[in-house]
Design a protein around this motif. Structure first.
Motif, short mmCIF file in Angstrom:
data_model
loop_
_atom_site.label_atom_id
_atom_site.label_comp_id
_atom_site.label_asym_id
_atom_site.label_seq_id
_atom_site.Cartn_x
_atom_site.Cartn_y
_atom_site.Cartn_z
N TYR A 1 0.81 -1.22 0.00
CA TYR A 1 0.00 0.00 0.00
C TYR A 1 0.85 1.27 0.00
O TYR A 1 0.43 2.32 0.47
N ALA A 2 2.07 1.18 -0.54
CA ALA A 2 2.98 2.33 -0.59
C ALA A 2 2.29 3.53 -1.25
O ALA A 2 1.61 3.38 -2.27
N GLY A 3 2.43 4.69 -0.64
CA GLY A 3 1.83 5.92 -1.15
C GLY A 3 0.48 6.23 -0.54
O GLY A 3 -0.04 7.33 -0.69
N LYS A 4 -0.12 5.28 0.16
CA LYS A 4 -1.45 5.48 0.75
C LYS A 4 -1.33 6.17 2.11
O LYS A 4 -0.55 5.76 2.96
N GLN A 5 -2.14 7.22 2.26
CA GLN A 5 -2.21 7.89 3.56
C GLN A 5 -3.10 7.05 4.47
O GLN A 5 -4.24 6.75 4.13
N ILE A 6 -2.56 6.65 5.63
CA ILE A 6 -3.31 5.76 6.52
C ILE A 6 -3.65 6.41 7.86
O ILE A 6 -4.17 5.74 8.75
N PRO B 1 -5.19 -0.25 5.90
CA PRO B 1 -5.17 -0.23 4.44
C PRO B 1 -5.69 -1.51 3.81
O PRO B 1 -6.26 -1.49 2.72
N ALA B 2 -5.56 -2.65 4.48
CA ALA B 2 -6.03 -3.92 3.92
C ALA B 2 -7.54 -3.97 3.85
O ALA B 2 -8.12 -4.49 2.90
N GLU B 3 -8.22 -3.43 4.86
CA GLU B 3 -9.68 -3.45 4.91
C GLU B 3 -10.29 -2.12 4.45
O GLU B 3 -11.50 -2.03 4.29
N ASP B 4 -9.46 -1.10 4.32
CA ASP B 4 -9.89 0.25 3.96
C ASP B 4 -10.96 0.77 4.92
O ASP B 4 -11.94 1.38 4.52
#
Length: 112
Positions: free
Chosen positions: A54-59, A76-79
């Motif tokens: 999930y590189a680049g994703k703001q978590i 990030p896996a379940e959003d």
């Protein structure tokens, strides 16, 4: 008299340094081994994954000071987004995400 003044000044400086705020900004190794970057974004701090699937994703987005932060954390896996918090102790960042403030999961990240 001067010796006492110098001793008092040294103790005051040491106490102030010991209670200095721990910065949250920087790169952190997550519990799953990815790298997350935490940096200023407006009046808060944004948590963005730099490596992994999930590189680049703001978590996350946290606000606070003096080593204690709160806001939102996204899995990030379940959003799914949860109320979250972070507390710093030296080079460790304890991240916590909760549903209804009763069902919580915690992870400890390490400063890189």
């Amino acid at each position: 008299m001067m010796r006492r003044f110098m001793l008092a000044a040294a103790l005051t400086l040491a106490a102030a340094t010991a209670h200095a705020a721990e910065p949250i900004e920087g790169n952190w190794k997550t519990a799953s081994g990815e790298t997350a970057a935490i940096g200023k974004c407006g009046t808060a701090y944004c948590v963005t994954l730099r490596t992994g699937k999930y590189a680049g994703k703001q978590i996350g987005r946290l606000a606070g000071k003096d080593g204690e932060y709160s806001g939102e954390i996204t899995d990030p896996a379940e959003d799914k987004t949860y109320s979250g918090s972070g507390s710093i102790n030296g080079n460790s960042l304890k991240m916590r995400g909760c549903v209804l403030k009763i069902l919580c999961k915690s992870q400890t990240w390490t400063r890189l």
